[in-house]
Scaffold this motif. Sequence first.
Motif, short mmCIF file in Angstrom:
data_model
loop_
_atom_site.label_atom_id
_atom_site.label_comp_id
_atom_site.label_asym_id
_atom_site.label_seq_id
_atom_site.Cartn_x
_atom_site.Cartn_y
_atom_site.Cartn_z
N ALA A 133 80.79 33.59 21.53
CA ALA A 133 82.19 33.28 21.22
C ALA A 133 82.91 34.53 20.73
O ALA A 133 82.35 35.33 19.97
N ALA A 134 84.14 34.71 21.18
CA ALA A 134 84.98 35.77 20.63
C ALA A 134 85.38 35.38 19.20
O ALA A 134 85.34 34.20 18.84
N PRO A 135 85.75 36.35 18.36
CA PRO A 135 86.07 36.03 16.97
C PRO A 135 87.11 34.92 16.80
O PRO A 135 86.94 34.02 15.97
N ASP A 136 88.20 34.97 17.60
CA ASP A 136 89.22 33.93 17.45
C ASP A 136 88.69 32.57 17.87
O ASP A 136 88.96 31.55 17.21
N GLN A 137 87.91 32.53 18.94
CA GLN A 137 87.34 31.25 19.38
C GLN A 137 86.33 30.73 18.37
O GLN A 137 86.27 29.53 18.10
N ALA A 138 85.54 31.64 17.79
CA ALA A 138 84.54 31.23 16.80
C ALA A 138 85.20 30.52 15.63
O ALA A 138 84.68 29.52 15.12
N VAL A 139 86.36 31.01 15.21
CA VAL A 139 87.07 30.38 14.08
C VAL A 139 87.56 28.98 14.47
O VAL A 139 87.42 28.03 13.70
N HIS A 140 88.12 28.84 15.67
CA HIS A 140 88.57 27.51 16.12
C HIS A 140 87.40 26.53 16.18
O HIS A 140 87.51 25.38 15.75
N LEU A 141 86.29 26.98 16.73
CA LEU A 141 85.12 26.11 16.87
C LEU A 141 84.51 25.78 15.51
O LEU A 141 84.05 24.66 15.29
N LEU A 142 84.50 26.75 14.61
CA LEU A 142 84.04 26.50 13.25
C LEU A 142 84.84 25.38 12.61
O LEU A 142 84.28 24.44 12.02
N ARG A 143 86.16 25.45 12.74
CA ARG A 143 87.01 24.43 12.11
C ARG A 143 86.78 23.05 12.72
O ARG A 143 86.82 22.04 12.02
N ALA A 205 79.34 17.11 18.60
CA ALA A 205 80.17 18.26 18.26
C ALA A 205 79.53 19.56 18.72
O ALA A 205 80.21 20.44 19.27
N VAL A 206 78.24 19.71 18.50
CA VAL A 206 77.55 20.93 18.91
C VAL A 206 77.58 21.08 20.43
O VAL A 206 77.80 22.18 20.96
N THR A 207 77.35 19.98 21.16
CA THR A 207 77.42 20.03 22.62
C THR A 207 78.79 20.48 23.09
O THR A 207 78.91 21.33 24.00
N ALA A 208 79.84 19.94 22.49
CA ALA A 208 81.21 20.32 22.87
C ALA A 208 81.47 21.80 22.57
O ALA A 208 82.09 22.51 23.37
N VAL A 209 81.01 22.28 21.42
CA VAL A 209 81.21 23.68 21.03
C VAL A 209 80.52 24.62 22.00
O VAL A 209 81.12 25.59 22.49
N LEU A 210 79.26 24.35 22.29
CA LEU A 210 78.51 25.25 23.17
C LEU A 210 79.06 25.20 24.59
O LEU A 210 79.06 26.22 25.30
N ALA A 211 79.52 24.04 25.04
CA ALA A 211 80.12 23.94 26.37
C ALA A 211 81.40 24.76 26.44
O ALA A 211 81.69 25.41 27.45
N ARG A 212 82.18 24.77 25.37
CA ARG A 212 83.42 25.54 25.36
C ARG A 212 83.14 27.04 25.40
O ARG A 212 83.83 27.80 26.08
N ILE A 213 82.08 27.47 24.70
CA ILE A 213 81.72 28.89 24.74
C ILE A 213 81.27 29.26 26.16
O ILE A 213 81.66 30.29 26.69
N ASP A 214 80.46 28.39 26.78
CA ASP A 214 79.99 28.66 28.15
C ASP A 214 81.16 28.74 29.13
O ASP A 214 81.20 29.61 30.00
N LEU A 215 82.14 27.85 28.96
CA LEU A 215 83.30 27.87 29.86
C LEU A 215 84.09 29.15 29.72
O LEU A 215 84.53 29.74 30.70
N ARG A 216 84.26 29.60 28.49
CA ARG A 216 85.04 30.82 28.27
C ARG A 216 84.28 32.03 28.81
O ARG A 216 84.88 32.94 29.39
N THR A 217 82.95 32.03 28.62
CA THR A 217 82.15 33.15 29.09
C THR A 217 82.17 33.25 30.62
O THR A 217 82.14 34.34 31.20
N ALA A 218 82.26 32.08 31.26
CA ALA A 218 82.21 32.05 32.73
C ALA A 218 83.51 32.53 33.37
O ALA A 218 83.55 32.81 34.57
N ARG A 219 84.59 32.57 32.60
CA ARG A 219 85.88 32.94 33.20
C ARG A 219 85.96 34.44 33.48
O ARG A 219 85.35 35.24 32.81
#
Length: 219
Positions: A133-143, A205-219
């Motif tokens: 996760a990029a820093p900004d995305q990590a903060v959103h996912l943390l919240r 929640a963890v599944t959703a977070v990791l899926a979002r990171i994978d989607l962003r990485t794939a772009r």
Amino acid sequence: MTETRRGRPRTPLLSRESIVAATLRVIDAEGVAGVGMRSVARALGVDAKSLYNHVDGKDGLLDAVTEQLLGGLVLPAPTGDSRHDLRAIALAFRERALAHPAAAPLVLTRQLASPEGLKPVDAVLAVLLAAGAAPDQAVHLLRMLLATLIGTLLREVSAAPAFGGDDGARRAVLEASGLPAVVATAAHLAEFDRAAEFECAVDLAVTAVLARIDLRTAR
């Protein structure tokens, strides 16, 4: 020889630790709403004014309790498996939050800038950053993760479960509701396993977070 004022008992030795312990006793007996300088002073057998040498009013009492509870949080060593590590942090957080159920709302909702308050935040961010996760995305996912954990745990300690947790009377009410979906699931709606509900929420929640990171990485 130290003189004492005539007619007044000697004040017991006070410390931040003894004040925190007394505050927790008040919370266990009366809830967070029962905490005040006077109630804690009564629990210690001292004058309320003497507490101000150690804490800054009621907010100081609540912060001190929160810091002690969070300071006892034992974070699991990271394994490199993002899913495992996020679940392990969540479970450790739940265990600490429920150490004093009446004080759990403090741990869950009181924001602290101290190392104790930031430890779980740092642990989750470290896992998210390591997962890509990029820093900004990590903060959103943390919240998002914190919102899930806090909401689930507050329901566990402060509110009745949704349509569950009784001895069978609730199931009869659900089955008699005449609502097709409610009737079809009545047996499950009438049950409530707090630990299982927490694990389910965390897994989703963890599944959703990791899926979002994978989607962003794939772009």
